[in-house]
Structure formats: structure tokens, C-alpha cells
Scaffold this motif. Structure first.
Motif: not given
Length: 759
Positions: A548-551, A674-684, A689-697
Motif C-alpha cells: 500500500v502506497q499513499n492509500g 488492513l488491505q482488506n479493510r482498505l478494499r472494502q472502504y474503496k468498494g473493491t 475468487g475468495g473472501s478476505p478470511e480465506t486469503e488471511r488463512c
């Protein structure tokens, strides 16, 4: 009447239930012998912590079953195929029986007689474990029978007696011999499974080779099928890659002159057009020059610049397989078998005298020299070995690991082993000595290769997707005779024994040529998804890694400012020697002091390969590009997790690499949150093919939340995720050279030098 009433009261009172100790069996597994009232020894100086239970021998493993809790055990990495106290029969190196009263001991072989009743059984394992059982309360005849059964079933007379055949026959085929519900155990289809569903190409079909040619840009190479049904060579795969300019008819004519009819095999293509090729020797001296010229011309024509071809004769350049085996035997004695109280004064010099690390360095050094030929001189390289089935496997794999970041990913590394070892005909059956027929053919070349890869991982931790736990578990999988990956000498041998076994068991193979054994790359057969997360390296900088650079989320690109710190402060390398500025030792340095007059000697002229290596080390490392090994003695280390993990005294509580791994894993998980929250904030979307929880696993150790940093787990030790509890213990090593080595001392230093150091 009173006595009758009392009698009725006793009769109606509940009886204590005693749980019967039974072994957990896999499909096709049967109990062949067992004995009760056995004591498993936990310590040598006391029996207070010993476990009581039943010792069982099956056609797959020896299993100790107990209701007792293992003392001091805080964590256990569990394998789905094996219990806490199980040892696969193929992992047994030696079975030793002891009679205390008669002061006798005997190493048991298959079909041998035992003239005394054993009071003790010691199992020496190929993975460096030593396990001890006592029969003080057991029936003497039962104890003798179970010892003889273990010795007999751990030394099968035929490959079809290895447990994998019964397992596959019972699990994947019904009693009528038909495939069960179309279940594919992982030996066919599009791949062999993998971590989190990653498919690994098995290179048992032409399409896998086609994809590899396209991936590497080898446009002047083609897939050849002249060995279908193994009509040309029994040790080659059915499909291989050859130069476009060589016709099938020519290859058929050439094959009779090569050892084992093994025609030259393409391994890999460099982006500059250079190719890595492996081949056996040409037997016919009359035809040798003519064939050499023909092969070299074809390889030259496959190069866009028509560059020359460099041939490396590995039989003349590297230690023999017998040298490697002798070094490994000495290493095992030093690490495991020799009592510390007898050897710790000479432990460091004894380790050096094994020559194991010297051989690791030799293989890395030769691979680096070939990298220079391919990458620096832009010439194609032919690896030549008499049979093309041992040293070529190691060197071809190491060269590709250094040159191609794809092979430093989990899926890529697995495909490399499949391509350069399994399908290329490495003799796993013989070199692992699964049948224990002859020690002369045994050699741990695959373990040596894994050790070399670990050295690179240790030097460039962010360049690899996998961890040293992954490499260690992979080495352990050699001794689980369920997977076809490490069970045979070549694909043809698997096909031959599969057909014979299928006929004997009335199994209908149908259109399949072989029994569909599971592949070792389907890790879900051994571990849960949670435990597989220990394979994932939190430091890995892959092509898809993000930051993440400059948001904004951007693809990570390595620059001069953010390259790996592993190269900072690294001594300059010239002809394997320290440069002049490195002659001044730091205070309390453990580096051997060079004599003052040595610096006055005139340096030999720098060779082109030395210059290439020096220039490479002078620049920031691109972890998604070429990496080269650091080859000074101080850089080549003992792989402690693999070789010392079963020694209780060698454990460092809350210490070792794992403590840093824990903190980095938690940090990586926090970043992902933090990246997942940023994506959710930006609506992306979070991940394709996966959920944030799956990626974090992907991380084994995870952050509970962003406000609190989780403490370091108490169960972490330098042996994590393995536990040495229950293996043969020895007396204290505190204050000895071994304990100092475990604390960070270098093994090449003499005992006298180390004694003068203040740690």
C-alpha cells in the motif's frame, strides 16, 4: 438374609469401564502382531515419565497406543496418516533387541531367529529419531514375536509388499476391482493437488511438457513421444522434450548408443535462448564423437544466437553417490547416534570431518558456475552423467531454482521435483533403500538437494514462497509408502508392478495404465488446511505480492532502497576467499583469523565466472530474478531443524528461527487485514475468487485484532513444529561445544578456538 442383600448390592454396583487400546488403521492396513504392558521410554535417567501401553506392528507401521499423556509435550504437529507414536515401517533403519540379564543385543534382520527373550527394543529411524521400548511387564514370548514381526515387515522382499499397494487397492477400488465412485487419488487428472488446492503438473502427459515449453519460451523445442509404452528406454518418461531439428527416427537410432538408452533430455530454457539439457554417457566410443557433434549442433540450432554448447561432466566434477552416503552416515552418528558425553569435546571438528557441508557447498558452487554459463555467457549447457539418474537430478534442479523464480514458489518447486526427479527416473526405491536389499545403492541425494535449497532459503528468505518446515515435511514424506512420488525407481517400474498387483487382486484398470496412487503433492491427505499454512513464508515477495502506497494498493516492485538486507555487510567473494578489508576481525568475531602474511600473497587473476559473481553481488538482489549462493564457509550452515529436531537437549525454548517467523506471520496477517479493510472502504473485491478470511488463512500465526499484538506462544521451540519428547534422551549438554553451537557458534571453528571465545 443380610449376606444376600450385600451380594445383590455388589452385583448391581457399576463396574469401572476399561477402554480397549486399539490401533487406528488405514484402508488395507492389518495388525500382524501386538504386545501389551509395554513401556515407552521418555528419559534415560528416570522411568517416572515413561508411558505404558500396547505396541502394535501392522503392515504399514509400528504403533504405540496409550492413554497416558505425553509429559512436557506442549504442541504436536499431527499427520492424518500417522498417530502420535507411529513410525512407518519404511522409516525404520535398524531394529535392535536387548536382553539385560544376559547382556546381549542383536540387530534383527528379516526372517532371523531370536534366541533370547528381549527386555528392550530400540528403533533407529531414517529421519534421525531413536525410539526405545521396555518389556519388563510384558509376556516374553509376545515381546519376542512383535520384535520379529517389526524386523520382518520393515524389510519387504518385493516392491508390491510395500503398503502403498494394499492402501490403493482397498481405498480406491471396491472388492469387485472397480474404481470407487470415480475417486481420483491424485495420480492422474490435471495435477497432483497441492497446498490450498494448487495443482502440480505431474509431467505424465504431453500437455504438461507443452505448457512448460511455452512458459519458458523454448520455441525451438518440441514434445517427443517415441518412448510411449517405454519402448525405447525403461527409465525415461513416456514424453520428453527434444530439439525441433532432431527427427524421431534419428532419436531412435541414437538411443542404442546411450547408457540406458537415455536420449538427451531438455530441462529448461533461459529467456536469452540458452537451454539446460541432461544426458547419459555414450557407450560406443566409435560413435561418441559423431553423436556428440550431432547433439551439440541440434542444441546450437535451437538457440536464437546459435551460441556454443558447454558440456559439464558431473562424474568428474562432484563427489560420488558413495561419498555422499558415507558423509551422511557420519553426520547421523554425530547428530544422533554417538552419545554426547563421549563426543561433545570433539563435536565441532567431528562435524567438519563428516564432509557433509563440504559436499553441500560443492553442489551449490558447481550449480552457480553453470548459472554463469547460461546467464552470463549465453551458452546452452549439457549435464552429463554416466546414467543421468543421480547427480544430474541435483544439479539440474539447483540451477533452475537459482535462475527461475517460478521454481521458488510452492507449485513451481513441486513441479520441478516431479520433472527432474520422479519422471526423470531417480531411483527413489533404491536410493532410499525401501526394500533394505543393499546398502551399496543407498544414497541421500534427494535430502542433499533439499539441504542445498534450504541454504538458499536461509540466505534469501524473501525469495521463496515455502518455509523450512515445508522442506522438512517433504523429506519426511520419503518414508511414507503411500505416495507413488517417492516409491519407485522410474514411471515404468510403477506401471509394471501396478499391472502385476492389479492382476493378482483382480482389479480392473480399464483405460488406465497404472494403479492411481495418491501424489505427495496433495498435502490435504497428510495435513489440515490450518497445518498446511506452516508451509507459507510470510516474507515471500512474489510476482503478485502487493503493498500500500499513499492509500492505493500497488504491485510490489523491488528497488535499490528496498532490497533484501541479507546482502548488506556480506564479505566480497573472490576465488572463494575473503577480500582484503575483511582481514580485520571484529571484536569477539567467530570468523577464523587469517595469518598476517597471507594478505601479502598475490591474488590469482580473477576468472570470468568470479567476475560475474562479484558483479552480481555488488548489486541489489532481485528476489524475483536470479539468485546466487554465498559460498564462504560461514554461509554454509547445518540444517538444524532437519538434523537436530529430535534431540530434546538441543531444543531452545522460545528461541530459534520460529520466534521471528511467528512475529513476521502476525505482522503479515495484520497487513492483510488492513488491505482488506482498505478494499472494502474503496468498494473493491478483496481477492479474486475468495473472501478476505480465506486469503488471511495463508498465515499459520494470525493477528487477533489490530489493537493488540498476540504474545509469543509458550509452546514455541527451535524444534517447532516437531516435538522431540519421547525420543532417546541423553545427558545435559550445557557448557559443551554443542550447546555453544546451538547458540550460534560456527561449526568450522576448532574446539580450542571456540573455548577462547566469549559468547
Amino acid at each position: 438374609m443380610q449376606p444376600c442383600g450385600l451380594q445383590t448390592e455388589v452385583k448391581n454396583s457399576p463396574q469401572p469401564t476399561v477402554r480397549k487400546l486399539e490401533a487406528k488403521l488405514l484402508p488395507g492396513e492389518i495388525v500382524v502382531n501386538e504386545v501389551n504392558f509395554v513401556r515407552k521410554c521418555i528419559a534415560t535417567d528416570t522411568s517416572k515419565q515413561d508411558l505404558w501401553g500396547k505396541l502394535v506392528c501392522t503392515n504399514f507401521k509400528i504403533s504405540f497406543i496409550t492413554d497416558d499423556a505425553v509429559p512436557l509435550l506442549k504442541f504436536q504437529y499431527r499427520n492424518k496418516l500417522l498417530g502420535e507414536h507411529d513410525i512407518p515401517l519404511t522409516c525404520i533403519e535398524q531394529v535392535v533387541t536387548v536382553n539385560d540379564a544376559k547382556r546381549k543385543q542383536k540387530v534383527l534382520g528379516s526372517n532371523q531367529k531370536l534366541k533370547f527373550n528381549p527386555t528392550e527394543l530400540i528403533i533407529y529411524c531414517k529421519d534421525f529419531r531413536i525410539v526405545r521400548f521396555r518389556f519388563d511387564e510384558a509376556g516374553p514370548e509376545s515381546a519376542k514375536k512383535v520384535c520379529l514381526a517389526i524386523a520382518h515387515y520393515s524389510q519387504p522382499a518385493d516392491p508390491q509388499l510395500l503398503f502403498g499397494f494394499e492402501y490403493v487397492g482397498k481405498r480406491y477400488y471396491n472388492p469387485a476391482g472397480d474404481k470407487v465412485n470415480g475417486v481420483d487419488p491424485g495420480g492422474g487428472g490435471d495435477g497432483g493437488g497441492g497446498v490450498e488446492g494448487v495443482q502440480t503438473p505431474l509431467f505424465d502427459r504431453s500437455s504438461d511438457w507443452d505448457r512448460e515449453i511455452k512458459r519458458t519460451g523454448g520455441s525451438e523445442w518440441r514434445v517427443c513421444s517415441i518412448n510411449e509404452s517405454y519402448v525405447i528406454s525403461l527409465s525415461l518418461p513416456e514424453y520428453c522434450v527434444v530439439p525441433v531439428s532432431l527427427a524421431d527416427q534419428d532419436l531412435k537410432q541414437f538411443s542404442i548408443y546411450f547408457t540406458g538408452q537415455r536420449i538427451p533430455l531438455w530441462c529448461w530454457n533461459h529467456p536469452n535462448g540458452s537451454a539446460l539439457v541432461r544426458m547419459s554417457t555414450i557407450k560406443d566410443m566409435v560413435q561418441q564423437r559423431k553423436l556428440d557433434q550431432r547433439i551439440c549442433n541440434a542444441i546450437t540450432r535451437s538457440h536464437p544466437q546459435r551460441s556454443d554448447v558447454y558440456k559439464s561432466d558431473l562424474d568428474k566434477s562432484l563427489p560420488t553417490i558413495q561419498d555422499v552416503q558415507a558423509a551422511f552416515v557420519r553426520l547421523k552418528h554425530i547428530c544422533v547416534i554417538d552419545p554426547f558425553e563421549e563426543s561433545d569435546e570433539k563435536w565441532l571438528s567431528s562435524m567438519e570431518s563428516t564432509h557433509w557441508l563440504e559436499y553441500v557447498r560443492s553442489f551449490l558452487k558447481h550449480s552457480a558456475e553453470l548459472v554463469y554459463m547460461l546467464d552470463g555467457k549465453h551458452v546452452s549447457v549439457i549435464l552429463q552423467e554416466e546414467e543421468d539418474r543421480d547427480l544430474n537430478c541435483v544439479i539440474s534442479s539447483l540451477v533452475q531454482v537459482m535462475l527461475d523464480p517460478h521454481f521458488r514458489s510452492i507449485a513451481g518447486f513441486q513441479s520441478l521435483v516431479q520433472k527432474e526427479w520422479v519422471m526423470a527416473g531417480y531411483r527413489f526405491l533404491d536410493r532410499c533403500n525401501h526394500l533394505k536389499k543393499s546398502d551399496k545403492v543407498e544414497s541421500p541425494l534427494f535430502l542433499l538437494f533439499l539441504d542445498c535449497v534450504w541454504q538458499l532459503l536461509d540466505q534469501y528468505p524473501a525469495a521463496f514462497e515455502f518455509t523450512e518446515t515445508y522442506l522438512t515435511v517433504l523429506s519426511d514424506s520419503l518414508w511414507i509408502p503411500v505416495f507413488s512420488t517417492f516409491l519407485f525407481n522410474c514411471p515404468q517400474q510403477q506401471a509394471e508392478h501396478s499391472r502385476e498387483f492389479a492382476r493378482s487382486k483382480n482389479i480392473h484398470l480399464g483405460d488406465e495404465k497404472v494403479l492411481q496412487f495418491p501424489s505427495v503433492w496433495d498435502w490435504s491427505q497428510q495435513f489440515t488446511a490450518k497445518d498446511q499454512a506452516l508451509f507459507n513464508n510470510p516474507l515471500y515477495v512474489g510476482k503478485s505480492a502487493t503493498c500500500v502506497q499513499n492509500g492505493a494498493v500497488k504491485t510490489f516492485k523491488r528497488t535499490k532502497k528496498n532490497y533484501s538486507s541479507t546482502l548488506r555487510g556480506m564479505p566480497s567473494l573472490r576465488n572463494g576467499l575473503l577480500s582484503e578489508q575483511e582481514l580485520i576481525p571484529r571484536r569477539n568475531s567467530l570468523v577464523l583469523r587469517l595469518k598476517p602474511e597471507f594478505s601479502l600473497l598475490k591474488e590469482p587473476q580473477e576468472s570470468p565466472s568470479d567476475q560475474y559473481i562479484r558483479e552480481w553481488f555488488s548489486k541489489p538482489a532481485d528476489l524475483q530474478g536470479l539468485i546466487l549462493p554465498q559460498l564462504l564457509s560461514s554461509h554454509i550452515k547445518l540444517w538444524k531443524l532437519c538434523f537436530l529436531r529430535w534431540i530434546p537437549e538441543a531444543q531452545i525454548n522460545n528461541g530459534g528461527y520460529i520466534t521471528a517467523f511467528h512475529k513476521v506471520s502476525v505482522l503479515a496477517d495484520e497487513i492483510e487485514m488492513l488491505q482488506n479493510r482498505l478494499r472494502q472502504y474503496k468498494g473493491t473485491p478483496s481477492t479474486p475468487g475468495g473472501s478476505p478470511e480465506t486469503e488471511r488463512c495463508k498465515m499459520y500465526f494470525r493477528a487477533s485484532n489490530l489493537s493488540d499484538t498476540p504474545p509469543t506462544p509458550e509452546y514455541l521451540t527451535s524444534s517447532f513444529p516437531f516435538s522431540p519428547v519421547g525420543n532417546l534422551c541423553r545427558r545435559s549438554i550445557l557448557g559443551t561445544p554443542l550447546s555453544k553451537f546451538l547458540s550460534g557458534a560456527k561449526i568450522w571453528i576448532s574446539t580450542e578456538t571456540l573455548a577462547n571465545e566469549t559468547l
